[in-house]
Design a protein around this motif. Structure first.
Motif, PDB file in Angstrom:
ATOM      1  N   ALA A  69       0.831  -1.207   0.000  1.00 49.38           N
ATOM      2  CA  ALA A  69       0.000   0.000   0.000  1.00 49.38           C
ATOM      3  C   ALA A  69       0.864   1.254   0.000  1.00 49.38           C
ATOM      4  O   ALA A  69       0.578   2.218  -0.720  1.00 49.38           O
ATOM      5  N   VAL A  70       1.921   1.240   0.811  1.00 48.31           N
ATOM      6  CA  VAL A  70       2.823   2.403   0.883  1.00 48.31           C
ATOM      7  C   VAL A  70       3.427   2.696  -0.495  1.00 48.31           C
ATOM      8  O   VAL A  70       3.388   3.831  -0.990  1.00 48.31           O
ATOM      9  N   LEU A  71       4.000   1.663  -1.124  1.00 50.36           N
ATOM     10  CA  LEU A  71       4.650   1.860  -2.425  1.00 50.36           C
ATOM     11  C   LEU A  71       3.632   2.180  -3.513  1.00 50.36           C
ATOM     12  O   LEU A  71       3.865   3.052  -4.357  1.00 50.36           O
ATOM     13  N   GLY A  72       2.494   1.482  -3.477  1.00 45.24           N
ATOM     14  CA  GLY A  72       1.464   1.711  -4.494  1.00 45.24           C
ATOM     15  C   GLY A  72       0.888   3.110  -4.442  1.00 45.24           C
ATOM     16  O   GLY A  72       0.789   3.793  -5.475  1.00 45.24           O
ATOM     17  N   PHE A  73       0.507   3.557  -3.245  1.00 49.04           N
ATOM     18  CA  PHE A  73      -0.074   4.893  -3.123  1.00 49.04           C
ATOM     19  C   PHE A  73       0.979   5.987  -3.330  1.00 49.04           C
ATOM     20  O   PHE A  73       0.637   7.092  -3.747  1.00 49.04           O
ATOM     21  N   THR A  74       2.246   5.683  -3.034  1.00 52.57           N
ATOM     22  CA  THR A  74       3.310   6.648  -3.320  1.00 52.57           C
ATOM     23  C   THR A  74       3.406   6.889  -4.824  1.00 52.57           C
ATOM     24  O   THR A  74       3.493   8.035  -5.289  1.00 52.57           O
ATOM     25  N   ASN A  75       3.373   5.807  -5.604  1.00 53.05           N
ATOM     26  CA  ASN A  75       3.411   5.952  -7.064  1.00 53.05           C
ATOM     27  C   ASN A  75       2.190   6.713  -7.572  1.00 53.05           C
ATOM     28  O   ASN A  75       2.296   7.566  -8.470  1.00 53.05           O
ATOM     29  N   LEU A  76       1.019   6.423  -6.995  1.00 57.19           N
ATOM     30  CA  LEU A  76      -0.197   7.128  -7.413  1.00 57.19           C
ATOM     31  C   LEU A  76      -0.118   8.610  -7.065  1.00 57.19           C
ATOM     32  O   LEU A  76      -0.585   9.456  -7.837  1.00 57.19           O
ATOM     33  N   ALA A  77       0.482   8.924  -5.894  1.00 57.66           N
ATOM     34  CA  ALA A  77       0.616  10.325  -5.494  1.00 57.66           C
ATOM     35  C   ALA A  77       1.537  11.079  -6.445  1.00 57.66           C
ATOM     36  O   ALA A  77       1.295  12.249  -6.785  1.00 57.66           O
ATOM     37  N   ILE A  78       2.601  10.402  -6.888  1.00 55.00           N
ATOM     38  CA  ILE A  78       3.523  11.016  -7.848  1.00 55.00           C
ATOM     39  C   ILE A  78       2.815  11.276  -9.174  1.00 55.00           C
ATOM     40  O   ILE A  78       2.965  12.330  -9.790  1.00 55.00           O
TER      41      ILE A  78
ATOM     42  N   GLY B  82       0.049  14.382  -9.931  1.00 55.12           N
ATOM     43  CA  GLY B  82       0.428  15.718 -10.398  1.00 55.12           C
ATOM     44  C   GLY B  82      -0.182  16.817  -9.553  1.00 55.12           C
ATOM     45  O   GLY B  82      -0.005  16.882  -8.351  1.00 55.12           O
ATOM     46  N   GLY B  83      -0.978  17.684 -10.183  1.00 53.19           N
ATOM     47  CA  GLY B  83      -1.544  18.837  -9.479  1.00 53.19           C
ATOM     48  C   GLY B  83      -2.889  18.568  -8.830  1.00 53.19           C
ATOM     49  O   GLY B  83      -3.518  19.504  -8.325  1.00 53.19           O
ATOM     50  N   ASP B  84      -3.354  17.321  -8.833  1.00 48.43           N
ATOM     51  CA  ASP B  84      -4.641  16.991  -8.216  1.00 48.43           C
ATOM     52  C   ASP B  84      -4.449  16.889  -6.700  1.00 48.43           C
ATOM     53  O   ASP B  84      -4.139  15.824  -6.164  1.00 48.43           O
ATOM     54  N   THR B  85      -4.643  17.986  -6.008  1.00 52.01           N
ATOM     55  CA  THR B  85      -4.378  18.048  -4.567  1.00 52.01           C
ATOM     56  C   THR B  85      -5.255  17.099  -3.774  1.00 52.01           C
ATOM     57  O   THR B  85      -4.795  16.454  -2.829  1.00 52.01           O
ATOM     58  N   GLU B  86      -6.524  16.992  -4.139  1.00 52.55           N
ATOM     59  CA  GLU B  86      -7.459  16.146  -3.395  1.00 52.55           C
ATOM     60  C   GLU B  86      -7.033  14.676  -3.460  1.00 52.55           C
ATOM     61  O   GLU B  86      -7.018  13.985  -2.453  1.00 52.55           O
ATOM     62  N   LYS B  87      -6.665  14.211  -4.651  1.00 51.97           N
ATOM     63  CA  LYS B  87      -6.203  12.833  -4.797  1.00 51.97           C
ATOM     64  C   LYS B  87      -4.912  12.610  -4.016  1.00 51.97           C
ATOM     65  O   LYS B  87      -4.749  11.603  -3.331  1.00 51.97           O
ATOM     66  N   THR B  88      -3.988  13.561  -4.138  1.00 46.55           N
ATOM     67  CA  THR B  88      -2.703  13.432  -3.450  1.00 46.55           C
ATOM     68  C   THR B  88      -2.888  13.329  -1.947  1.00 46.55           C
ATOM     69  O   THR B  88      -2.266  12.495  -1.281  1.00 46.55           O
ATOM     70  N   GLN B  89      -3.750  14.166  -1.382  1.00 51.85           N
ATOM     71  CA  GLN B  89      -3.999  14.135   0.060  1.00 51.85           C
ATOM     72  C   GLN B  89      -4.613  12.803   0.479  1.00 51.85           C
ATOM     73  O   GLN B  89      -4.277  12.254   1.535  1.00 51.85           O
ATOM     74  N   ASP B  90      -5.489  12.269  -0.343  1.00 53.87           N
ATOM     75  CA  ASP B  90      -6.101  10.971  -0.046  1.00 53.87           C
ATOM     76  C   ASP B  90      -5.046   9.870  -0.050  1.00 53.87           C
ATOM     77  O   ASP B  90      -5.012   9.014   0.850  1.00 53.87           O
ATOM     78  N   TYR B  91      -4.152   9.892  -1.038  1.00 54.28           N
ATOM     79  CA  TYR B  91      -3.093   8.887  -1.108  1.00 54.28           C
ATOM     80  C   TYR B  91      -2.144   9.009   0.089  1.00 54.28           C
ATOM     81  O   TYR B  91      -1.740   8.003   0.678  1.00 54.28           O
ATOM     82  N   LEU B  92      -1.798  10.247   0.442  1.00 54.47           N
ATOM     83  CA  LEU B  92      -0.879  10.459   1.572  1.00 54.47           C
ATOM     84  C   LEU B  92      -1.496   9.970   2.880  1.00 54.47           C
ATOM     85  O   LEU B  92      -0.806   9.409   3.738  1.00 54.47           O
TER      86      LEU B  92
END
Length: 391
Positions: free
Chosen positions: A32-41, A44-54
């Motif tokens: 999950a850590v590695l998978g969501f890290t790749n998704l967060a990268i 891009g500029g989608d802040t809502e998605k990035t915050q959810d992944y983090l």
């Protein structure tokens, strides 16, 4: 000899199963850590998605830390190094903190969770708060884990008379109407590495060390633990502890507040001694966010040079890693404490180390440090310790 050989073989099999289970349990959150890290990268500029992944990365990271802590704790128990740090605490406060941790877990499974401490007359006792809370959290966490969606869980604490003067017998009852356990498993539940069901089949995670840890704590406190369980009907676990009764303090430890605002820390300078560049970056960001000015050193030798070079009062506090190349944190601390300039020699030094055992904390204090924090850094705990020292 035959019995010893049989026991050794059983232990070997149990440890093999444990390693297989733990490999799965570690890989699951790590994936999950590695998978969501790749998704967060990729977000891009989608802040809502990035915050959810983090957020999901943080949850998985905390789960990984929990697994590591369990393995370390069982190692300490097996080596007989469990030590109690007893002081005055409120049972109500311990239960309240436990409730905060467990209730969200129960709500997520739509379970009914009830607490009853009305039969406790003497609420303040001498105890090791962390150990008592860990017993409660582990027992209730298991109850949530092994109880179906929509089930019920209860925590009840009863105080009974004690033959010893100024002591109370406290019974902790944790009850659920979950899957229960077989009689065969109940007989070996306290053995290390044992689990009722394999997580790869049941989807229930765990190293099989939780109940062993609880038993170790209860034994260290001179208490007892009993289990009543029936498959498909539920389980009740009763822990009995005899604790010394205390007077209610004017102000309990939980109520003490320390100013930890950026205004309080503004302008104060910390020397961060850490050899790992990523750890330095994380700690620097945390400290600067809190209002500190941050200077860094890659090892203990550089730290001693900087402390010696700059004038008295330049640094307000030092955060010292332990295991570093060139010069470790213990040696650096002893050298600072032996400086001729006594004002500089007395600068507060806090260990921030991956060495998390009680004996590691004791070694830090013996080396002349003012405190010891375990990695990974818990921001609130770090700022509370810094606030207490600087205040």
């Amino acid at each position: 000899m035959e019995k010893a050989l049989c026991a050794a073989k059983q232990a070997s099999v149990a440890k093999k199963v444990f390693l297989q289970n733990m490999s799965h349990d570690i890989r699951t959150p790590m994936n999950a850590v590695l998978g969501f890290t790749n998704l967060a990268i990729q977000a891009g500029g989608d802040t809502e998605k990035t915050q959810d992944y983090l957020s999901k990365i943080k949850i998985s990271g905390n789960h990984l830390l929990g697994i590591v802590n369990e393995v370390l704790e069982i190692s300490r128990i097996e080596s007989g190094q469990t030590k109690l740090d007893e002081s005055v605490w409120s049972i109500a406060d311990i239960v309240r903190e436990t409730d905060i941790i467990i209730r969200d877990q129960a709500l997520a499974k739509k379970q009914e969770f009830s607490i009853d401490i009305w039969q406790v007359q003497d609420m303040y006792i001498y105890c090791d708060k962390l150990r008592v809370k860990e017993i409660l959290v582990n027992l209730l966490g298991n109850a949530v884990k092994y109880t179906q969606t929509g089930g019920s869980i209860s925590l009840r604490i009863i105080q009974k008379p004690c033959e010893k003067e100024n002591f109370g017998n406290y019974e902790i009852h944790v009850k659920d109407n979950g899957c229960g356990m077989s009689e065969e498993f109940r007989q070996k539940i306290f053995e290390p590495f044992e689990r009722q069901a394999n997580s790869t089949i049941s989807g229930i995670q765990g190293t099989g060390l939780g109940m062993t840890i609880i038993k170790g704590f209860v034994d260290a406190m001179g208490g007892t633990i009993d289990i009543k369980s029936e498959e498909n009907k539920g389980t009740e676990i009763i822990v009995r502890l005899c604790q010394r009764i205390a007077e209610a303090p004017e102000k309990s430890e939980e109520q003490k507040t320390i100013s930890c605002s950026p205004e309080f820390f503004a302008g104060k300078r910390v020397l961060l001694v850490e050899d790992n560049s990523m750890n330095r970056e994380i700690a620097t960001a945390i400290l600067e966010e809190a209002g500190f000015k941050v200077d860094t050193a890659e090892n203990g030798a550089i730290a001693v040079e900087k402390v010696t070079y700059y004038p008295e009062g330049f640094y307000d506090v030092i955060l010292m890693d332990i295991q570093m190349p060139v010069m470790d944190g213990y040696t650096a601390t002893r050298k600072i404490r032996s400086l001729e300039n006594k004002a500089i020699a007395k600068i507060p030094i806090i260990a921030v180390s991956a060495n998390a055992f009680d004996e590691d904390r004791q070694t830090s204090l013996e080396a002349g440090m003012n405190g010891h924090l375990a990695k990974p850094i818990v921001v609130d705990e770090l700022l509370e310790v810094l606030g207490g020292i600087l205040e």
